[in-house]
Write an enzyme that holds these catalytic residues in place. Structure first.
Site, mmCIF file in Angstrom:
data_model
loop_
_atom_site.group_PDB
_atom_site.id
_atom_site.type_symbol
_atom_site.label_atom_id
_atom_site.label_comp_id
_atom_site.label_asym_id
_atom_site.label_seq_id
_atom_site.Cartn_x
_atom_site.Cartn_y
_atom_site.Cartn_z
ATOM 1 N N LYS A 40 54.946 67.222 62.768
ATOM 2 C CA LYS A 40 55.275 67.693 64.128
ATOM 3 C C LYS A 40 55.908 69.095 64.031
ATOM 4 O O LYS A 40 55.524 69.854 63.164
ATOM 5 C CB LYS A 40 56.161 66.670 64.833
ATOM 6 C CG LYS A 40 55.553 65.266 64.758
ATOM 7 C CD LYS A 40 56.193 64.265 65.671
ATOM 8 C CE LYS A 40 55.467 62.930 65.534
ATOM 9 N NZ LYS A 40 55.946 61.916 66.447
ATOM 10 N N SER A 76 56.533 54.613 63.921
ATOM 11 C CA SER A 76 57.680 54.115 63.150
ATOM 12 C C SER A 76 57.278 53.404 61.851
ATOM 13 O O SER A 76 57.884 52.409 61.463
ATOM 14 C CB SER A 76 58.566 53.220 64.021
ATOM 15 O OG SER A 76 59.076 53.963 65.132
ATOM 16 N N GLU A 86 48.105 54.614 67.777
ATOM 17 C CA GLU A 86 49.548 54.824 67.865
ATOM 18 C C GLU A 86 50.067 54.368 69.230
ATOM 19 O O GLU A 86 50.009 55.132 70.204
ATOM 20 C CB GLU A 86 49.870 56.311 67.684
ATOM 21 C CG GLU A 86 49.443 56.878 66.363
ATOM 22 C CD GLU A 86 50.265 58.110 65.982
ATOM 23 O OE1 GLU A 86 50.817 58.108 64.874
ATOM 24 O OE2 GLU A 86 50.370 59.045 66.790
ATOM 25 N N HIS A 120 46.953 63.829 69.838
ATOM 26 C CA HIS A 120 48.214 63.093 69.639
ATOM 27 C C HIS A 120 48.846 62.821 71.003
ATOM 28 O O HIS A 120 48.753 63.643 71.910
ATOM 29 C CB HIS A 120 49.172 63.899 68.753
ATOM 30 C CG HIS A 120 50.360 63.094 68.346
ATOM 31 N ND1 HIS A 120 51.454 62.933 69.157
ATOM 32 C CD2 HIS A 120 50.613 62.368 67.224
ATOM 33 C CE1 HIS A 120 52.330 62.142 68.545
ATOM 34 N NE2 HIS A 120 51.848 61.791 67.375
ATOM 35 N N GLU A 143 51.746 63.075 72.040
ATOM 36 C CA GLU A 143 52.662 64.132 72.503
ATOM 37 C C GLU A 143 51.881 65.279 73.130
ATOM 38 O O GLU A 143 52.338 65.909 74.074
ATOM 39 C CB GLU A 143 53.544 64.604 71.337
ATOM 40 C CG GLU A 143 54.618 63.576 71.000
ATOM 41 C CD GLU A 143 55.041 63.532 69.544
ATOM 42 O OE1 GLU A 143 54.773 64.480 68.790
ATOM 43 O OE2 GLU A 143 55.648 62.504 69.154
ATOM 44 N N ASN A 157 52.585 63.405 59.598
ATOM 45 C CA ASN A 157 52.527 64.311 60.748
ATOM 46 C C ASN A 157 53.923 64.903 60.897
ATOM 47 O O ASN A 157 54.826 64.233 61.388
ATOM 48 C CB ASN A 157 52.121 63.520 61.999
ATOM 49 C CG ASN A 157 52.239 64.344 63.270
ATOM 50 O OD1 ASN A 157 52.365 65.570 63.220
ATOM 51 N ND2 ASN A 157 52.191 63.676 64.410
ATOM 52 N N GLY A 159 58.476 57.216 67.130
ATOM 53 C CA GLY A 159 59.803 57.816 67.048
ATOM 54 C C GLY A 159 60.902 56.949 67.646
ATOM 55 O O GLY A 159 62.031 57.405 67.841
HETATM 56 P P1 PGA Z 1 56.811 58.275 63.957
HETATM 57 O O1 PGA Z 1 55.635 59.203 64.532
HETATM 58 O O2 PGA Z 1 56.341 57.776 62.611
HETATM 59 O O3 PGA Z 1 58.006 59.179 63.839
HETATM 60 O O4 PGA Z 1 57.004 57.158 64.904
HETATM 61 C C1 PGA Z 1 54.291 58.876 64.365
HETATM 62 C C2 PGA Z 1 53.414 59.899 65.055
HETATM 63 O O5 PGA Z 1 53.755 60.332 66.161
HETATM 64 O O6 PGA Z 1 52.354 60.297 64.522
#
Ligand code: PGA
Length: 250
Positions: free
Chosen positions: A11, A212, A166, A94, A96, A9, A172
């Site tokens: 982003k 992560s 998640e 997601h 976010e 992903n 992140g």
């Molecule tokens: P990350 O993000 O691997 O940077 O923690 C995962 C995601 O938000 O899909």
């Protein structure tokens, strides 16, 4: 046996030239994998990603879509539009998007239905906040999000939905859920699907872990009983690092 699906992903990162460079470096590193490999890229990179990943084992996804097919929705992109250029997957809900763009369980459900109506495969995100986890509500939150996301889908559609568990506190932040914790949460999600749709359906659903994921923890996570791969943010931006996650068995 369920297959492993590993999706990047990106982003809001990567320009078209960076997308092309990425795929040129990444493709030879993952060409022999038995796992399914997906790159979910920004809209502006889709055309380039689709072109450069053509005739490879890399599949391309978008990161969002609107649930209506067309109309006065300035700035939005529909499932039909994504399908028309050859996109196969789309991330829906997601955290976010739930957090910053008012995505709700209801819009998530509508988007999943619109994705299937246009033959796109949804990767649906669920996950609890740190507060919810500490309050002992994690299982309730994630199983409820799952139930509402899948409401009104046929068994066949549920089987073809990829769920990404998640935990929001792990995205992140460098904090990964332990493989045991992540596996247990995913078992709860599968149990909820079994309650509603039966064991046959629940056993087919791919449920990824995200938050992560890196090359150093991928193997431990992906070799548990119920984690069927990962949705990878930060670590999917570097071809070598992401290829190590895809090739986690080596
Ligand atoms: P990350 O993000 O691997 O940077 O923690 C995962 C995601 O938000 O899909």
């Amino acid at each position: 046996m369920r297959r492993k699906v590993i999706a990047g992903n990106w982003k809001m990162n990567m320009l078209p030239n960076e997308t092309i460079e990425f795929i040129e470096k990444f493709e030879p590193l993952v060409k022999d994998t038995e796992n399914e490999v997906i790159l979910c890229v920004p809209y502006t990179d889709l055309f380039y990603a689709l072109n450069f990943a053509q005739n490879t084992n890399i599949k391309i996804g978008a990161q969002n879509m609107h649930f209506e097919e067309s109309g006065a929705y300035t700035g939005e992109v529909s499932a039909k539009m994504l399908k028309s250029i050859g996109v196969e997957y789309v991330i829906i809900g997601h955290s976010e998007r739930r957090q910053y763009f008012n995505e709700t369980d209801k819009t998530v459900n509508k988007k999943i239905k619109a994705a299937f109506a246009n033959e796109l495969k949804p990767i649906v995100c669920v996950g609890e906040t740190l507060e919810e986890r500490e309050g002992g509500k994690a299982v309730e939150i994630i199983t409820n999000q799952t139930k509402l996301a899948l409401e009104g889908l046929t068994d066949e559609q549920v089987k073809n939905t990829i769920i990404a568990y998640e935990p929001i506190w792990a995205i992140g932040t460098g904090k990964t859920a332990t493989s045991e914790d992540a596996n247990n949460s995913i078992k709860e999600i599968r149990k909820k699907i079994e309650e509603i749709y039966g064991k046959d359906v629940a056993e087919c659903v791919i449920i990824q872990y995200g938050g992560s994921v890196k090359s150093v923890n991928a193997k431990e996570l992906f070799t548990t009983s119920d984690i069927d791969g990962g949705l990878v943010g930060g670590a999917s931006l570097k071809p070598e690092e992401f290829s190590k996650i895809v090739n986690y068995k080596k």
